[in-house]
Design a protein around this motif. Structure first.
Motif, PDB file in Angstrom:
ATOM      1  N   VAL A 498      -1.342  -6.843   3.321  1.00  0.00           N
ATOM      2  CA  VAL A 498      -1.252  -6.825   1.947  1.00  0.00           C
ATOM      3  C   VAL A 498       0.021  -5.792   1.415  1.00  0.00           C
ATOM      4  N   VAL A 521      -4.386  -1.500  -6.394  1.00  0.00           N
ATOM      5  CA  VAL A 521      -5.308  -0.704  -5.611  1.00  0.00           C
ATOM      6  C   VAL A 521      -4.797   0.663  -5.176  1.00  0.00           C
ATOM      7  N   LYS A 523      -5.540   4.161  -3.208  1.00  0.00           N
ATOM      8  CA  LYS A 523      -6.392   4.513  -2.205  1.00  0.00           C
ATOM      9  C   LYS A 523      -5.944   6.134  -1.679  1.00  0.00           C
ATOM     10  N   LYS A 532     -12.713   5.674   3.341  1.00  0.00           N
ATOM     11  CA  LYS A 532     -12.245   6.261   2.319  1.00  0.00           C
ATOM     12  C   LYS A 532     -13.187   5.975   1.076  1.00  0.00           C
ATOM     13  N   VAL A 538     -11.224   5.055  -3.134  1.00  0.00           N
ATOM     14  CA  VAL A 538     -10.650   3.629  -3.182  1.00  0.00           C
ATOM     15  C   VAL A 538     -10.817   3.389  -4.786  1.00  0.00           C
ATOM     16  N   LEU A 540     -10.200   0.226  -7.121  1.00  0.00           N
ATOM     17  CA  LEU A 540      -9.876  -1.328  -7.236  1.00  0.00           C
ATOM     18  C   LEU A 540      -9.495  -1.436  -8.693  1.00  0.00           C
ATOM     19  N   GLN A 574      -1.653  -0.384  -3.221  1.00  0.00           N
ATOM     20  CA  GLN A 574      -1.507  -1.723  -2.596  1.00  0.00           C
ATOM     21  C   GLN A 574      -1.760  -2.652  -3.788  1.00  0.00           C
ATOM     22  N   GLU A 575      -1.252  -3.953  -3.642  1.00  0.00           N
ATOM     23  CA  GLU A 575      -1.302  -5.205  -4.344  1.00  0.00           C
ATOM     24  C   GLU A 575      -2.843  -5.643  -3.961  1.00  0.00           C
ATOM     25  N   THR A 576      -3.414  -6.157  -5.074  1.00  0.00           N
ATOM     26  CA  THR A 576      -4.688  -6.683  -5.051  1.00  0.00           C
ATOM     27  C   THR A 576      -4.727  -7.765  -3.838  1.00  0.00           C
ATOM     28  N   ALA A 577      -5.498  -7.953  -3.007  1.00  0.00           N
ATOM     29  CA  ALA A 577      -5.612  -9.276  -2.034  1.00  0.00           C
ATOM     30  C   ALA A 577      -6.620 -10.432  -2.719  1.00  0.00           C
ATOM     31  N   GLU A 582     -14.228 -11.761   4.288  1.00  0.00           N
ATOM     32  CA  GLU A 582     -13.793 -10.522   4.710  1.00  0.00           C
ATOM     33  C   GLU A 582     -14.235 -10.396   6.092  1.00  0.00           C
ATOM     34  N   PRO A 675     -11.115  -4.259   5.765  1.00  0.00           N
ATOM     35  CA  PRO A 675     -11.190  -5.934   6.092  1.00  0.00           C
ATOM     36  C   PRO A 675      -9.973  -6.644   6.387  1.00  0.00           C
ATOM     37  N   ASP A 689      -6.936  -3.037   5.123  1.00  0.00           N
ATOM     38  CA  ASP A 689      -7.353  -1.807   5.569  1.00  0.00           C
ATOM     39  C   ASP A 689      -7.223  -1.645   7.094  1.00  0.00           C
ATOM     40  N   ARG A 691      -7.336   1.425  10.741  1.00  0.00           N
ATOM     41  CA  ARG A 691      -7.102   2.628  11.208  1.00  0.00           C
ATOM     42  C   ARG A 691      -7.026   2.729  12.679  1.00  0.00           C
TER      43      ARG A 691
HETATM   44  P1  ADP Z   1     -12.331   2.161   3.502  1.00  0.00           P
HETATM   45  O1  ADP Z   1     -12.720   1.310   4.563  1.00  0.00           O
HETATM   46  O2  ADP Z   1     -11.648   3.311   4.017  1.00  0.00           O
HETATM   47  O3  ADP Z   1     -13.592   2.578   2.737  1.00  0.00           O
HETATM   48  P2  ADP Z   1     -10.917   0.060   2.414  1.00  0.00           P
HETATM   49  O4  ADP Z   1      -9.383   0.159   2.244  1.00  0.00           O
HETATM   50  O5  ADP Z   1     -11.407  -0.960   3.492  1.00  0.00           O
HETATM   51  O6  ADP Z   1     -11.340   1.390   2.578  1.00  0.00           O
HETATM   52  O7  ADP Z   1     -11.574  -0.516   1.073  1.00  0.00           O
HETATM   53  C1  ADP Z   1     -12.926  -0.743   0.699  1.00  0.00           C
HETATM   54  C2  ADP Z   1     -13.102  -2.305   0.186  1.00  0.00           C
HETATM   55  O8  ADP Z   1     -12.324  -2.296  -1.041  1.00  0.00           O
HETATM   56  C3  ADP Z   1     -12.564  -3.046   1.229  1.00  0.00           C
HETATM   57  O9  ADP Z   1     -13.448  -3.545   2.357  1.00  0.00           O
HETATM   58  C4  ADP Z   1     -12.113  -4.199   0.331  1.00  0.00           C
HETATM   59  O10 ADP Z   1     -13.440  -4.873   0.107  1.00  0.00           O
HETATM   60  C5  ADP Z   1     -11.718  -3.758  -1.082  1.00  0.00           C
HETATM   61  N1  ADP Z   1     -10.403  -3.607  -0.954  1.00  0.00           N
HETATM   62  C6  ADP Z   1      -9.429  -2.409  -0.614  1.00  0.00           C
HETATM   63  N2  ADP Z   1      -8.142  -2.755  -0.623  1.00  0.00           N
HETATM   64  C7  ADP Z   1      -8.053  -3.973  -1.095  1.00  0.00           C
HETATM   65  C8  ADP Z   1      -7.086  -4.821  -1.848  1.00  0.00           C
HETATM   66  N3  ADP Z   1      -5.654  -4.293  -1.671  1.00  0.00           N
HETATM   67  N4  ADP Z   1      -7.168  -5.679  -2.277  1.00  0.00           N
HETATM   68  C9  ADP Z   1      -8.433  -6.326  -2.536  1.00  0.00           C
HETATM   69  N5  ADP Z   1      -9.553  -5.503  -2.155  1.00  0.00           N
HETATM   70  C10 ADP Z   1      -9.580  -4.500  -1.346  1.00  0.00           C
END
Ligand code: ADP
Ligand code: MG
Length: 713
Positions: A498, A521, A523, A532, A538, A540, A574-577, A582, A675, A689, A691
């Motif tokens: 994304v 989004v 983070k 995070k 995080v 949203l 980030q843009e929202t996916a 997931e 995811p 996301d 790592r």
């Molecule tokens: P972490 O795993 O470190 O807690 P994530 O980046 O995976 O952080 O974010 C947590 C949850 O937020 C993701 O599992 C997803 O469901 C949602 N999310 C994160 N980024 C996005 C995005 N860009 N668009 C849509 N949903 C997102």
């Protein structure tokens, strides 16, 4: 290895006439098993043991030796080894304990004997092990007395002597003939890989059974197994933290991560079992021709057992095709009461006639619609029934003729069953479930050996790919845990990510978010923060630049509050996916088996359902699809209840790419994409996301990264 299993002149070191002397049992075993070479006893006391004179030292043996069995206190072993080498020995078995499993001093002794052997070009099994047996030449070295065993073509390798003895007892009880046996103890020289290769090449061995608590050279082990066409059955224990503490003192083994091991051994075509009984049943089924299909005919002397069989067949996915009319009519014509409805399973009811049973097997086994037969036989001698030896022999003959298995299951009193097992060289199962499960393993083994291509070989370090360049940069900075750059690395491998940007400060949050489609989004990018969202990092649904700035300021305070010691270095925008399924894709590096890849349903589901598939990395697209299909949650991807089918091709492609990334770069010790959102067929995937843990040459440790920020590549 032949020096160890096929010596001609053997010295048994440590013998004495004392009744409690353990080496005396070795002399007893050599006599009892009729060892075909010469053997000598050596011990300080002199005298004789079981009629064999005891020489006071190695130098006074009447002729040169080529092998020595040493059972003397640990500190004396190096000197004995040197003396035996001087007298020509190049093969050894060292039974004594008190080496690396016991103390640091013992470990030092163990290294000494290993280096003495290495310098002399000698090989040894042990130390700290129970013994070895070769039924072909009567070499029987266990330091406990062994009863005469049936001779045959199954070989056993056991890390533990105690479990090895249980195997010998259980197998003897089933009349499964033994070829070679080795308990390998601390594996200071010869290990499971050497022995596996030896048994793979050994013409006397048709089936290989292994009991292992640790596998040290996992990759070589899997490669050796994959190259062997004989069935290899593995009973691997020491998979839980508690067992690990015991095993450490037991045979000084270290446990590999079990899921990785499981994936690696199964990919190599090894059959993994969980208990001694399962191992014996599996060894038993390989005395029969393979089950080449899933269609089974079950004939039963009891309606109840027929039902148990039907349940077990349906649980394991065996089909029970209808039997031809002429077969059914033949049985109907013979039934006395005629109150049984006939089908498959075929309930033989009140019909008791050995000759007719034999005729039934003769009619059913050759049928094109049948891949194997299960005969469930209740036997009550007290009711005047004949011993079913004749039917078993018919089953054996027909099974060989038609190349299909007849699993004969005898339900009787334990003593009757064990008597009958001794009469015939044919497997006899005790319960319906055991027989059918064993046939299932036979079928799966046949499939793997004949259908699935070998696991793809590891790819070497990749070219100057973009992912490599990113990893180079992280390593140069001494980074050990990267999040934002991990997204960059997987994108460089060709996985869709994304749109993501990195802001170094609040001001950049404002400028970068201006013009991004909303909602977006936000983070946190911080050292000391792995998850995070757990840290409040995080957000949203951010509505625009102003909202982003306000949330970023609050987020910094929140994260540093929730995670003591965390340091915020910037923010990810980030843009929202769009919504989809997931999933997560993970990868790691096992100490013994090397790189592996995992996949499962993502987000919180990972921890709850533990529905995860693992394979050695790298994988190809077909293997990746196999991983997904093996998940309990696969229907979620496959269009459950009218939902659209997910884009499995794109998901498989992402798994392949993550698996290649870990396999091609040794500096990466872990990757976690969670995811990755999967969309309906044709619409692809989006990683959201990721790592990556790096083992940097500079520090050699896996500590968390300190401040690192850069713009999106
Ligand atoms: P972490 O795993 O470190 O807690 P994530 O980046 O995976 O952080 O974010 C947590 C949850 O937020 C993701 O599992 C997803 O469901 C949602 N999310 C994160 N980024 C996005 C995005 N860009 N668009 C849509 N949903 C997102
Ligand atoms: Mg995540």
């Amino acid at each position: 290895m032949r020096r160890i299993f096929c010596p001609s002149r053997v010295a048994v070191i440590g013998a004495s006439p004392a009744p409690e002397n353990l080496a005396a049992n070795i002399v007893f075993n050599l006599i009892n098993f009729g060892f075909k070479g010469e053997f000598y006893a050596v011990g300080r006391s002199g005298g004789e043991v079981h009629g064999v004179p005891i020489h006071r030292d190695v130098a006074s043996l009447p002729s040169d030796i080529d092998f020595a069995a040493i059972l003397t206190p640990a500190p004396t072993v190096p000197a004995f080894m040197e003396q035996c080498i001087a007298r020509g020995a190049r093969g050894f078995w060292v039974g004594t304990g008190g080496f690396s499993e016991f103390s640091e001093g013992g470990a030092e002794l163990e290294r000494r004997i290993a280096s003495i052997a290495r310098e002399a070009g000698a090989r040894f099994i042990g130390p700290n092990c129970w013994g070895i047996i070769n039924m072909e030449n009567g070499l029987c070295l266990p330091f406990g007395r062994v009863r005469m065993l049936p001779f045959g073509r199954t070989s056993i390798l056991a890390q533990s002597g105690g479990v090895g003895i249980s195997y010998l007892q259980e197998m003897a009880g089933e009349n499964i003939g033994l070829s070679k046996f080795a308990s390998i103890g601390n594996k200071a020289d010869v290990d499971e890989v050497d022995l596996l290769k030896f048994l793979g090449d050994d013409p006397g061995t048709a089936v290989i059974c292994l009991y292992l608590e640790s596998i040290n050279r996992g990759r070589e082990f899997a490669a050796a197994a994959a190259a062997i066409s004989k069935p290899i059955i593995l009973h691997k224990t020491n998979t839980t933290p508690l067992a690990r503490t015991i095993a450490k003192t037991h045979t000084s083994s270290l446990a590999s991560d079990d899921a990785v091991l499981d994936a690696a051994v199964k990919s190599a075509g090894i059959i993994r079992v969980g208990t001694v009984r399962e191992l014996v049943d599996t060894a038993n089924i390989f005395r029969l021709p393979p089950m080449k299909g899933r269609r089974m005919a079950v004939m039963s002397r009891s309606g109840g057992h027929a039902i148990i069989a039907a349940d077990e067949c349906s649980r394991l996915g065996f089909e029970l095709p209808p039997l031809p009319n002429d077969v059914i009519e033949k049985v109907r014509g013979r039934l006395r009461a005629g109150v049984i409805s006939l089908g498959n399973p075929l309930d033989l009811g009140d019909l008791y006639d050995h000759a007719f049973y034999a005729e039934m097997i003769k009619m059913v086994l050759p049928l094109d619609s049948v891949d194997g037969v299960v005969l469930l036989f209740t036997y009550h001698p007290a009711m005047g029934m004949q011993v079913p030896e004749d039917i078993i022999l018919t089953a054996k003959r027909l099974s060989e003729t038609h190349g299909k298995p007849v699993a004969f299951c005898l339900m009787s009193w334990a003593e009757e069953a064990s008597e009958i097992k001794k009469l015939v060289d044919f497997p006899i199962f005790q319960t319906t479930e055991e027989a059918i499960r064993a046939l299932d393993r036979s079928y799966r083994y046949h499939l793997r050996r004949n259908g699935i291509p070998p696991a793809p070989s590891a790819i070497g370090p990749g070219g100057p790919s973009a992912a490599r360049t990113i990893v180079d940069a992280c390593c140069a900075r001494g980074e050990t845990l990267v999040s934002y750059d991990a997204l960059g690395a997987i994108r460089a491998e060709g996985i869709e990510v994304v749109p993501t940007f990195l802001a170094h400060d609040i001001e950049e949050v404002r400028t970068l978010s201006t013009g991004m489609p909303v909602p977006l989004v936000l983070k946190v990018q911080a050292s000391g923060v792995s998850h995070k969202s757990d840290a409040g990092g995080v957000a949203l649904g951010v509505s625009g630049p102003q909202d982003a700035v306000a949330k970023a300021i609050a987020m910094k305070d929140r994260v540093e509050n929730i995670v003591p010691g965390a340091k915020v270095h910037g923010f990810i925008l980030q843009e929202t996916a769009p919504g989809g399924v997931e999933m997560f894709i993970g990868a790691g590096r096992d100490r013994s088996f090397g790189p592996f890849v995992t996949a499962g349903l993502g987000g919180v589901f990972v921890e709850i359902y533990r529905d995860v598939a693992t394979l050695p990395a790298p994988v190809d697209g077909r293997a990746a699809l196999g991983m997904l299909q093996s998940l309990g949650g696969f229907p979620v991807l496959d269009g459950f209840r009218g939902r659209p089918r997910c884009d499995l091709d794109a998901l498989c492609d992402a798994i392949v790419k993550v698996s290649r990334l870990i396999a091609s770069d040794e500096r990466i010790s872990g990757i976690d994409v969670n995811p990755i959102v999967v969309y309906p067929k044709g619409l692809g995937v989006l990683a959201v996301d990721a790592r990556m843990t790096l083992e940097t040459a500079a520090t050699g440790n896996w500590q968390l990264a300190t401040g690192y920020c850069s713009r999106s590549p």
